[in-house]
Design a protein around this motif. Structure first.
Motif, PDB file in Angstrom:
ATOM      1  N   GLN A  28       0.843  -1.188   0.000  1.00 51.68           N
ATOM      2  CA  GLN A  28       0.000   0.000   0.000  1.00 51.68           C
ATOM      3  C   GLN A  28       0.881   1.241   0.000  1.00 51.68           C
ATOM      4  OE1 GLN A  28      -3.050   0.115   3.053  1.00 51.68           O
ATOM      5  NE2 GLN A  28      -2.791   2.305   3.258  1.00 51.68           N
ATOM      6  N   ILE A  29       0.514   2.243  -0.802  1.00 53.24           N
ATOM      7  CA  ILE A  29       1.207   3.532  -0.807  1.00 53.24           C
ATOM      8  C   ILE A  29       0.148   4.628  -0.794  1.00 53.24           C
ATOM      9  CG2 ILE A  29       2.667   5.122  -2.119  1.00 53.24           C
ATOM     10  CD1 ILE A  29       4.076   2.680  -3.311  1.00 53.24           C
ATOM     11  N   LYS A  30       0.345   5.608   0.080  1.00 54.47           N
ATOM     12  CA  LYS A  30      -0.547   6.767   0.161  1.00 54.47           C
ATOM     13  C   LYS A  30       0.319   8.014   0.123  1.00 54.47           C
ATOM     14  CE  LYS A  30      -3.926   8.956   3.177  1.00 54.47           C
ATOM     15  NZ  LYS A  30      -4.596   8.891   4.473  1.00 54.47           N
ATOM     16  N   VAL A  31       0.015   8.931  -0.798  1.00 54.21           N
ATOM     17  CA  VAL A  31       0.779  10.166  -0.939  1.00 54.21           C
ATOM     18  C   VAL A  31      -0.186  11.343  -0.888  1.00 54.21           C
ATOM     19  CG1 VAL A  31       2.299  11.518  -2.434  1.00 54.21           C
ATOM     20  CG2 VAL A  31       2.534   9.035  -2.353  1.00 54.21           C
ATOM     21  N   ALA A  32       0.145  12.346  -0.083  1.00 54.83           N
ATOM     22  CA  ALA A  32      -0.633  13.578  -0.016  1.00 54.83           C
ATOM     23  C   ALA A  32       0.289  14.750  -0.320  1.00 54.83           C
ATOM     24  CB  ALA A  32      -1.257  13.748   1.364  1.00 54.83           C
ATOM     25  N   VAL A  33      -0.204  15.691  -1.115  1.00 51.35           N
ATOM     26  CA  VAL A  33       0.539  16.902  -1.458  1.00 51.35           C
ATOM     27  C   VAL A  33      -0.073  18.056  -0.685  1.00 51.35           C
ATOM     28  CG1 VAL A  33       1.108  18.510  -3.317  1.00 51.35           C
ATOM     29  CG2 VAL A  33       1.165  16.039  -3.734  1.00 51.35           C
ATOM     30  N   VAL A  34       0.778  18.812   0.040  1.00 55.41           N
ATOM     31  CA  VAL A  34       0.329  19.911   0.885  1.00 55.41           C
ATOM     32  C   VAL A  34       1.104  21.168   0.506  1.00 55.41           C
ATOM     33  CG1 VAL A  34       0.093  20.684   3.274  1.00 55.41           C
ATOM     34  CG2 VAL A  34      -0.097  18.255   2.739  1.00 55.41           C
ATOM     35  N   ASP A  35       0.455  22.320   0.578  1.00 54.78           N
ATOM     36  CA  ASP A  35       1.089  23.617   0.330  1.00 54.78           C
ATOM     37  C   ASP A  35       1.733  23.691  -1.060  1.00 54.78           C
ATOM     38  OD1 ASP A  35       0.384  24.532   2.865  1.00 54.78           O
ATOM     39  OD2 ASP A  35       2.209  23.726   3.756  1.00 54.78           O
ATOM     40  N   LEU A  36       0.996  23.301  -2.083  1.00 57.06           N
ATOM     41  CA  LEU A  36       1.504  23.332  -3.458  1.00 57.06           C
ATOM     42  C   LEU A  36       1.603  24.759  -3.970  1.00 57.06           C
ATOM     43  CD1 LEU A  36       2.248  21.912  -6.144  1.00 57.06           C
ATOM     44  CD2 LEU A  36      -0.217  21.857  -6.641  1.00 57.06           C
ATOM     45  N   LYS A  37       2.770  25.099  -4.509  1.00 58.19           N
ATOM     46  CA  LYS A  37       2.994  26.395  -5.135  1.00 58.19           C
ATOM     47  C   LYS A  37       3.627  26.127  -6.497  1.00 58.19           C
ATOM     48  CE  LYS A  37       3.637  28.952  -0.840  1.00 58.19           C
ATOM     49  NZ  LYS A  37       3.339  27.898   0.098  1.00 58.19           N
ATOM     50  N   VAL A  38       3.016  26.666  -7.565  1.00 64.73           N
ATOM     51  CA  VAL A  38       3.492  26.442  -8.924  1.00 64.73           C
ATOM     52  C   VAL A  38       3.774  27.787  -9.580  1.00 64.73           C
ATOM     53  CG1 VAL A  38       2.927  25.478 -11.186  1.00 64.73           C
ATOM     54  CG2 VAL A  38       2.120  24.335  -9.116  1.00 64.73           C
ATOM     55  N   SER A  39       4.937  27.875 -10.225  1.00 67.67           N
ATOM     56  CA  SER A  39       5.251  29.061 -11.030  1.00 67.67           C
ATOM     57  C   SER A  39       5.538  28.583 -12.455  1.00 67.67           C
ATOM     58  CB  SER A  39       6.444  29.823 -10.452  1.00 67.67           C
ATOM     59  OG  SER A  39       7.591  29.002 -10.419  1.00 67.67           O
TER      60      SER A  39
END
Length: 85
Positions: A28-39
């Motif tokens: 099992q793999i669980k990934v969460a992305v937090v505070d994403l900033k894209v330029s």
């Protein structure tokens, strides 16, 4: 991933094999992305975020930066990936 992406490995082939083995070995793999900033600057982009990763063998949180490039078909591909910062 972009065709020239190889991560920290000696070659793209070595990177692909290592990644496949790491992923397939987990139940099992669980990934969460937090505070994403894209330029975005034309056909290049930078994404910075915190990645929370959990598997049956590991739980970690780290800052990640992805350098992306747009290919000829308009797809965004990862050219470089770094942890920290």
């Amino acid at each position: 991933y972009a065709g020239d992406f190889k991560g920290q490995a000696a070659s793209r082939k070595v990177w692909e094999e290592d990644r496949r083995l790491r992923i397939e070995a987990k139940k099992q793999i669980k990934v969460a992305v937090v505070d994403l900033k894209v330029s975005v600057d034309g056909s290049k982009a930078t994404a910075k975020f915190r990645q929370n990763y959990e598997s049956d063998a590991l739980s970690t949180s780290s800052r990640k930066t992805l350098e992306l490039t747009k290919d000829g078909r308009g797809r965004w591909l990862i050219r470089q990936e770094s942890v920290g910062g």
